[in-house]
Design a protein around this motif. Structure first.
Motif, PDB file in Angstrom:
ATOM      1  N   LYS A 155       1.978  -1.370 -38.055  1.00 15.24           N
ATOM      2  CA  LYS A 155       2.185  -1.319 -36.459  1.00 15.24           C
ATOM      3  C   LYS A 155       0.587  -0.978 -35.856  1.00 15.24           C
ATOM      4  N   THR A 156       0.479  -1.053 -34.539  1.00 13.48           N
ATOM      5  CA  THR A 156      -0.810  -0.512 -34.204  1.00 13.48           C
ATOM      6  C   THR A 156      -0.246  -0.019 -32.816  1.00 13.48           C
ATOM      7  N   GLY A 157      -1.174   0.646 -32.209  1.00 12.59           N
ATOM      8  CA  GLY A 157      -0.668   1.388 -30.716  1.00 12.59           C
ATOM      9  C   GLY A 157      -0.105   2.771 -31.046  1.00 12.59           C
ATOM     10  N   ARG A 158       0.390   3.205 -29.903  1.00  8.06           N
ATOM     11  CA  ARG A 158       1.075   4.453 -29.948  1.00  8.06           C
ATOM     12  C   ARG A 158       2.295   4.386 -30.298  1.00  8.06           C
ATOM     13  N   HIS A 159       2.893   5.530 -31.108  1.00  5.45           N
ATOM     14  CA  HIS A 159       4.200   5.549 -31.581  1.00  5.45           C
ATOM     15  C   HIS A 159       4.792   6.897 -31.707  1.00  5.45           C
ATOM     16  N   LEU A 160       6.090   7.042 -31.958  1.00  4.12           N
ATOM     17  CA  LEU A 160       6.613   8.497 -32.200  1.00  4.12           C
ATOM     18  C   LEU A 160       7.076   8.325 -33.525  1.00  4.12           C
ATOM     19  N   ILE A 161       6.881   9.640 -34.439  1.00  4.24           N
ATOM     20  CA  ILE A 161       7.702   9.660 -35.525  1.00  4.24           C
ATOM     21  C   ILE A 161       8.747  11.082 -35.453  1.00  4.24           C
ATOM     22  N   LEU A 162       9.810  10.770 -35.813  1.00  3.26           N
ATOM     23  CA  LEU A 162      10.793  11.715 -35.524  1.00  3.26           C
ATOM     24  C   LEU A 162      11.347  12.081 -37.044  1.00  3.26           C
ATOM     25  N   GLY A 163      11.220  13.425 -37.349  1.00  5.19           N
ATOM     26  CA  GLY A 163      11.405  14.078 -38.435  1.00  5.19           C
ATOM     27  C   GLY A 163      12.861  15.017 -38.282  1.00  5.19           C
ATOM     28  N   VAL A 164      13.746  14.958 -39.149  1.00  6.91           N
ATOM     29  CA  VAL A 164      14.885  15.728 -38.981  1.00  6.91           C
ATOM     30  C   VAL A 164      15.328  16.360 -40.250  1.00  6.91           C
ATOM     31  N   TRP A 165      15.585  17.637 -40.180  1.00 10.84           N
ATOM     32  CA  TRP A 165      15.845  18.172 -41.524  1.00 10.84           C
ATOM     33  C   TRP A 165      17.307  18.789 -41.330  1.00 10.84           C
ATOM     34  N   ASN A 166      18.109  18.215 -42.022  1.00 11.55           N
ATOM     35  CA  ASN A 166      19.769  18.884 -41.857  1.00 11.55           C
ATOM     36  C   ASN A 166      19.887  20.088 -42.768  1.00 11.55           C
ATOM     37  N   ILE A 167      20.353  20.973 -42.275  1.00  5.42           N
ATOM     38  CA  ILE A 167      20.670  22.172 -43.100  1.00  5.42           C
ATOM     39  C   ILE A 167      21.932  22.044 -43.788  1.00  5.42           C
ATOM     40  N   ALA A 168      22.311  22.113 -45.220  1.00  4.73           N
ATOM     41  CA  ALA A 168      23.265  21.989 -45.735  1.00  4.73           C
ATOM     42  C   ALA A 168      24.608  22.797 -45.459  1.00  4.73           C
ATOM     43  N   ASP A 169      25.640  22.252 -45.352  1.00  4.40           N
ATOM     44  CA  ASP A 169      26.910  22.736 -45.172  1.00  4.40           C
ATOM     45  C   ASP A 169      27.117  23.286 -43.741  1.00  4.40           C
ATOM     46  N   THR A 170      26.307  22.705 -42.808  1.00  5.58           N
ATOM     47  CA  THR A 170      26.427  23.014 -41.202  1.00  5.58           C
ATOM     48  C   THR A 170      26.196  21.670 -40.562  1.00  5.58           C
ATOM     49  N   GLY A 171      26.338  21.986 -39.332  1.00  2.00           N
ATOM     50  CA  GLY A 171      26.185  20.701 -38.299  1.00  2.00           C
ATOM     51  C   GLY A 171      24.713  21.237 -37.869  1.00  2.00           C
ATOM     52  N   ASN A 172      24.084  21.970 -38.330  1.00  2.00           N
ATOM     53  CA  ASN A 172      22.624  22.165 -37.594  1.00  2.00           C
ATOM     54  C   ASN A 172      21.401  21.382 -38.374  1.00  2.00           C
ATOM     55  N   ALA A 173      20.520  21.319 -37.548  1.00  2.00           N
ATOM     56  CA  ALA A 173      19.481  20.569 -37.928  1.00  2.00           C
ATOM     57  C   ALA A 173      18.132  21.068 -37.106  1.00  2.00           C
TER      58      ALA A 173
END
Length: 48
Positions: A21-39
């Motif tokens: 790709k070229t131009g401006r973009h967003l990269i989203l990183g998600v780190w899920n916490i094991a055995d919870t609904g949190n991230a």
């Protein structure tokens, strides 16, 4: 990268393939916490 519920080390790195790709973009990183609904979420503005 799953850690099986274990605590990761103090430094963690990941590799991946970025699309052609070229131009401006967003990269989203998600780190899920094991055995919870949190991230943790991190968003980066990038320019290719």
């Amino acid at each position: 990268m799953p850690f099986g519920g274990r605590l990761p080390g103090s430094t963690v790195s990941h590799t991946g393939v970025l699309p052609h790709k070229t131009g401006r973009h967003l990269i989203l990183g998600v780190w899920n916490i094991a055995d919870t609904g949190n991230a943790f979420y991190a968003c980066s503005d990038v320019r290719f």
